[in-house]
Design a protein around this motif. Structure first.
Motif, PDB file in Angstrom:
ATOM      1  N   ALA A 112     -11.749 -10.792  -9.330  1.00  0.00           N
ATOM      2  CA  ALA A 112     -11.105  -9.462  -9.053  1.00  0.00           C
ATOM      3  C   ALA A 112     -12.281  -8.757  -8.254  1.00  0.00           C
ATOM      4  O   ALA A 112     -12.208  -7.967  -7.408  1.00  0.00           O
ATOM      5  N   ASP A 123      -8.267  -1.034 -14.793  1.00  0.00           N
ATOM      6  CA  ASP A 123      -9.088  -2.126 -15.044  1.00  0.00           C
ATOM      7  C   ASP A 123      -9.726  -2.241 -16.390  1.00  0.00           C
ATOM      8  O   ASP A 123     -10.029  -1.082 -17.083  1.00  0.00           O
ATOM      9  N   PRO A 133      -7.124  -4.913  -8.475  1.00  0.00           N
ATOM     10  CA  PRO A 133      -7.051  -4.260  -9.554  1.00  0.00           C
ATOM     11  C   PRO A 133      -6.828  -5.661 -10.636  1.00  0.00           C
ATOM     12  O   PRO A 133      -6.083  -6.618 -10.290  1.00  0.00           O
ATOM     13  N   HIS A 134      -7.190  -5.602 -11.857  1.00  0.00           N
ATOM     14  CA  HIS A 134      -7.006  -6.553 -12.985  1.00  0.00           C
ATOM     15  C   HIS A 134      -5.590  -6.685 -13.068  1.00  0.00           C
ATOM     16  O   HIS A 134      -4.996  -7.903 -13.349  1.00  0.00           O
TER      17      HIS A 134
END
Lengths: 178, 376
Positions: B300, B144, B306-307
């Motif tokens: 998110a 991230d 997770p990004h």
């Protein structure tokens, strides 16, 4: 034993019976009889009562899969069927002449149930009848203030029907983790 | 068998009328609805706030009449058998016949068949392998980002200009606008965009590599096909799923620079996940953003994804016109409110506690159904 249920509905021949069979752990219990009216044109045998399938979730949990009869004259069963259900799967047949009427009819018939739960839409026969597209159904549903998942499905494919039901579950709770 | 007279008790007028219609249907000639007098079989709905009272009233009116009870809950009453709702007409017909005969043992009801989950081991293994491949190729493995760190942001965003995604988007737009087919030349194989689909023999792994490199305009370019395009040599692939896939490959865990990290976005409609690639957490992200706009960072956070799962999905949604940016719109912390239930609950009212427990129970069953669908 905890019991939950999902209701499959839609017009005659849209694939409700097949979709339930795709997911069910048991041979689906159908009540198909020879069609006696105009439905014969679309499907020689049609579901006059309901279809039933079952998924075992855990030792003491079962998910019942109910399919409504496709013939409108049996709509009195629908109130009974939807009681306590967690969501609605609307199966539509892309080869039908008036798909918008189908959407309007079923969304109106299940309005209260949809308001309490969620719905998803599976459109069958798009391989042989590509038009109208999925966006057409989104527009029809938007007229009812709805924006559910609308997927092209082959009711014979467990992955397709499973994906449709997964979308229903996530629509009910986006926070749901796999 | 002679005709059996049946009375219905404790159902709304509409339902009573519906039973009348049912009993007049083909196959129900041996059953007749009785509105007055003593029936041979009674059907009573015991789903009410006080089923004991309903049963008492019923028995007062129809003493000793063999009966069929309709209820969602188990009911054990003398002289009656219970059918769990929803009740199929076939089950009702069978129950009425049994009641008429004095409750002779019935064949084992079909719905008591012991359920055995399918052994989907092979499917599960294949699906897991496929999921891992999709994650690797569309999401990558980057951690991230910290949105305050410019290097992080630069690393996690990408510009489609000069890449295959931009060329394909441009080509599709032209073809849709004027209906003229166009070839993208200079690729490792034929690639023709028609109005009704894409014709190509380029293998997916090769096309994926093309998505990851900057294209030279002097080598890769569009050519309009003059006259009637020849019949496609290979089956056409619909435009949207290909564009979707190309965008996922191009993003590989990153966010298109056309999408701001701090501006709320909404997904207009669900992507067709039965035909388009479903990346990890795609359904959760879609369900959230179809329901309420969030900034990418808020989404998110709200979902705990997770990004690298969120960013390519948003990039692909934008590529196919499903993403709407809403500058000035408030981001809706829809899930965070639910997540708070795991934290400080001091001062929570009884009602709130009840709601929370119900929500948790419900999430539990939905999760188990989801796991079952995934073959776990």
């Amino acid at each position: 034993m905890a019991d939950y249920k999902i209701v499959f509905t839609g017009p005659v021949g849209a694939g409700k019976t097949t979709a339930i069979a795709s997911l069910s752990d048991i041979p689906p219990i159908g009540t198909d009889e020879a069609a006696t009216d105009m439905t014969r044109e679309r499907k020689p045998r049609t579901t006059v009562a309901m279809d039933y399938g079952l998924m075992k979730i855990a030792d003491h949990e079962r998910l019942h899969l109910y399919g409504t009869p496709g013939q409108e004259r049996f709509d009195f069963m629908w109130d009974i069927l939807t009681e306590g259900g967690i969501g609605l799967v609307l199966m539509l047949d892309n080869s039908r002449k008036h798909p918008q009427q189908d959407v309007d009819f079923f969304v109106t018939a299940f309005r209260d149930y949809i308001a309490k739960t969620q719905m998803v839409v599976g459109v069958t026969r798009m391989d042989t009848h590509p038009a109208p597209g999925v966006s057409f159904y989104h527009r029809c549903l938007a007229a009812h203030g709805l924006n559910p998942a609308v997927f092209e499905v082959d009711a014979r494919r467990r992955e397709d029907v499973g994906t449709l039901v997964k979308a229903l579950l996530h629509s009910l709770d986006p926070g749901l983790r796999p | 068998m002679p005709v059996t007279t049946v009375s219905i008790f404790n159902v709304p007028e509409r339902t009573s009328a519906q039973f009348a219609i049912l009993f007049e249907s083909p196959g129900w000639e041996k059953v007749r609805l009785l509105t007055m007098g003593k029936p041979q079989v009674g059907v009573v709905d015991l789903d009410s706030s006080d089923p004991d009272r309903v049963w008492k009233e019923y028995r007062k009116r129809y003493p000793e009449v063999p009966s069929v009870i309709l209820s969602t809950r188990p009911q054990e009453r003398e002289g009656a058998l219970w059918l769990t709702k929803p009740v199929s007409p076939a089950a009702l017909k069978s129950a009425i016949a049994r009641a008429r005969k004095g409750f002779a043992p019935a064949p084992q009801p079909a719905h008591t068949v012991v359920s055995r989950p399918r052994e989907d081991v092979a499917t599960r293994a294949a699906t897991t392998a496929l999921d891992a491949e999709i994650e690797d190729r569309c999401c990558g493995d980057a951690p991230d980002i910290d949105p305050r760190n410019a290097d992080d942001v630069a690393r996690a965003t990408y510009c489609i200009q000069g890449h295959f995604q931009a060329l394909l988007s441009h080509c599709c737009a032209l073809v849709i606008r004027d209906g003229k087919s166009r070839a993208i030349e200079g690729l490792p194989g034929p690639f023709v965009v028609h109005r009704n689909g894409i014709e190509t023999t380029i293998r997916p792994n090769v096309l994926r590599s093309v998505c990851l490199i900057a294209l030279r305009e002097d080598i890769v370019h569009l050519r309009e096909l003059v006259g009637t395009a020849p019949a496609p040599a290979t089956p056409l692939q619909p435009l949207a799923p290909v564009l979707w896939q190309v965008a996922l490959w191009s993003a590989r865990g990153r966010l298109s620079r056309d999408i701001a990290l701090d501006v709320p976005v909404r997904i207009r409609h669900w992507p067709v996940f039965t035909r388009w690639t479903e990346t990890p957490n795609a359904m959760r992200i879609t369900a959230l953003l179809v329901g309420a706009p969030h900034t990418p960072l808020d989404a998110a956070l709200a979902l705990g994804v997770p990004h690298r799962h969120l960013f390519p999905l948003l990039s692909a949604a934008q590529a196919v016109g499903l993403l709407e940016s809403l500058p000035g719109h408030a981001s809706t912390p829809r899930i965070r409110e639910e997540r708070r239930s795991g934290g400080d609950r001091r001062g929570e009212t009884g009602a709130r506690e009840g709601e929370r427990r119900e929500s948790t129970d419900r999430r539990g069953i939905l999760r188990r159904i989801l796991g079952r669908l995934a073959g776990r």
